[in-house]
Design a protein around this motif. Structure first.
Motif, short mmCIF file in Angstrom:
data_model
loop_
_atom_site.label_atom_id
_atom_site.label_comp_id
_atom_site.label_asym_id
_atom_site.label_seq_id
_atom_site.Cartn_x
_atom_site.Cartn_y
_atom_site.Cartn_z
N SER A 213 2.50 -1.78 9.39
CA SER A 213 3.00 -3.02 9.81
C SER A 213 4.43 -3.07 9.43
O SER A 213 5.07 -3.96 9.58
CB SER A 213 2.29 -4.30 9.43
OG SER A 213 2.46 -4.27 7.75
N THR A 214 5.05 -1.97 9.24
CA THR A 214 6.40 -1.86 8.72
C THR A 214 7.36 -2.06 9.74
O THR A 214 6.71 -1.82 10.92
CB THR A 214 6.79 -0.70 8.14
OG1 THR A 214 6.28 0.57 8.89
CG2 THR A 214 6.02 -0.39 6.77
N THR A 215 8.49 -2.38 9.53
CA THR A 215 9.45 -2.44 10.65
C THR A 215 10.24 -1.26 10.62
O THR A 215 10.78 -0.89 9.38
CB THR A 215 10.47 -3.70 10.12
OG1 THR A 215 9.71 -4.85 10.41
CG2 THR A 215 11.76 -3.79 11.18
N PRO A 216 10.30 -0.44 11.71
CA PRO A 216 11.03 0.77 11.69
C PRO A 216 12.67 0.60 11.34
O PRO A 216 13.19 -0.50 11.98
CB PRO A 216 10.85 1.22 13.21
CG PRO A 216 9.64 0.59 13.68
CD PRO A 216 9.79 -0.85 12.98
N THR A 217 12.95 1.37 10.52
CA THR A 217 14.47 1.14 9.91
C THR A 217 14.91 2.63 9.87
O THR A 217 14.58 3.46 9.01
CB THR A 217 14.44 0.68 8.45
OG1 THR A 217 13.70 -0.70 8.65
CG2 THR A 217 15.66 0.32 8.04
N ALA A 218 16.18 2.82 10.97
CA ALA A 218 16.67 4.13 10.88
C ALA A 218 17.02 4.78 9.61
O ALA A 218 16.90 5.79 9.53
CB ALA A 218 18.04 3.92 11.78
N ALA A 219 17.66 3.74 8.65
CA ALA A 219 18.16 4.54 7.45
C ALA A 219 17.14 4.76 6.46
O ALA A 219 17.25 5.79 5.64
CB ALA A 219 18.79 3.33 6.55
N LEU A 220 15.79 4.61 6.84
CA LEU A 220 14.67 5.01 6.05
C LEU A 220 13.88 5.90 6.79
O LEU A 220 12.87 6.78 6.15
CB LEU A 220 13.65 3.84 5.69
CG LEU A 220 14.35 2.53 4.97
CD1 LEU A 220 13.41 1.45 4.88
CD2 LEU A 220 14.81 3.16 3.60
N ASN A 221 13.92 6.45 8.10
CA ASN A 221 13.41 7.38 8.64
C ASN A 221 13.48 8.89 8.07
O ASN A 221 14.62 9.15 7.80
CB ASN A 221 13.97 7.52 9.98
CG ASN A 221 13.19 8.25 11.14
OD1 ASN A 221 11.88 8.69 10.72
ND2 ASN A 221 13.60 8.86 12.18
N GLY A 222 12.48 9.36 7.43
CA GLY A 222 12.39 10.58 7.06
C GLY A 222 12.62 10.31 5.36
O GLY A 222 12.55 11.50 4.56
N ARG A 223 12.76 9.43 4.67
CA ARG A 223 13.08 9.00 3.55
C ARG A 223 12.06 8.28 2.86
O ARG A 223 11.69 8.20 1.68
CB ARG A 223 14.29 8.07 3.36
CG ARG A 223 15.56 8.67 3.62
CD ARG A 223 16.85 8.07 3.29
NE ARG A 223 17.18 8.35 2.00
CZ ARG A 223 18.14 7.66 1.41
NH1 ARG A 223 18.68 6.60 2.12
NH2 ARG A 223 18.11 7.96 0.14
N ARG B 35 10.66 -0.57 6.75
CA ARG B 35 10.60 -1.57 5.59
C ARG B 35 9.34 -2.49 5.60
O ARG B 35 8.62 -2.70 6.70
CB ARG B 35 12.01 -2.17 5.62
CG ARG B 35 12.19 -3.19 6.66
CD ARG B 35 13.67 -3.97 6.57
NE ARG B 35 14.12 -4.61 7.64
CZ ARG B 35 13.55 -5.65 8.15
NH1 ARG B 35 12.57 -6.53 7.44
NH2 ARG B 35 13.87 -6.27 9.47
N LEU B 36 9.02 -3.06 4.38
CA LEU B 36 7.92 -3.86 4.34
C LEU B 36 8.05 -5.27 5.33
O LEU B 36 9.13 -5.77 5.34
CB LEU B 36 7.63 -4.38 3.02
CG LEU B 36 6.48 -5.25 2.57
CD1 LEU B 36 5.21 -4.56 2.79
CD2 LEU B 36 6.49 -5.76 1.03
N ASN B 37 7.01 -5.46 6.01
CA ASN B 37 6.85 -6.58 6.95
C ASN B 37 5.62 -7.22 6.90
O ASN B 37 4.89 -7.09 7.72
CB ASN B 37 7.38 -6.25 8.34
CG ASN B 37 7.29 -7.40 9.37
OD1 ASN B 37 7.08 -8.70 8.64
ND2 ASN B 37 7.69 -7.31 10.61
N VAL B 38 5.59 -8.13 5.93
CA VAL B 38 4.19 -9.05 5.87
C VAL B 38 3.67 -10.01 6.83
O VAL B 38 2.56 -10.07 6.99
CB VAL B 38 3.96 -9.71 4.51
CG1 VAL B 38 4.05 -8.59 3.15
CG2 VAL B 38 5.12 -10.74 4.36
#
Length: 65
Positions: free
Chosen positions: A43-53, A59-62
């Motif tokens: 259920s995370t929100t895709p975040t380019a800066a976190l891709n591969g990290r 990022r968390l998305n409750v």
């Protein structure tokens, strides 16, 4: 000390993820630990800066539970 500070890293994310797990468990009482983990990761929100990290690349998305 009565002041605020800014921190980052996994130890700063731990309380948020723990709260998300508790929220999910409270609304899905029959869920196992692996089901809770899967729900959080899916259920995370895709975040380019976190891709591969991060494991999820997002990022968390409750709200997406």
């Amino acid at each position: 000390t009565g002041s605020y500070a800014s921190y980052s890293g996994t130890s700063m994310a731990t309380p948020h993820v723990t709260g998300a797990a508790a929220l999910y468990a409270a609304t899905h009482s029959a869920a196992s630990a692996s089901q809770i983990k899967a729900a959080i990761l899916s259920s995370t929100t895709p975040t380019a800066a976190l891709n591969g990290r991060t494991v999820s690349g997002g990022r968390l998305n409750v709200a997406a539970f």
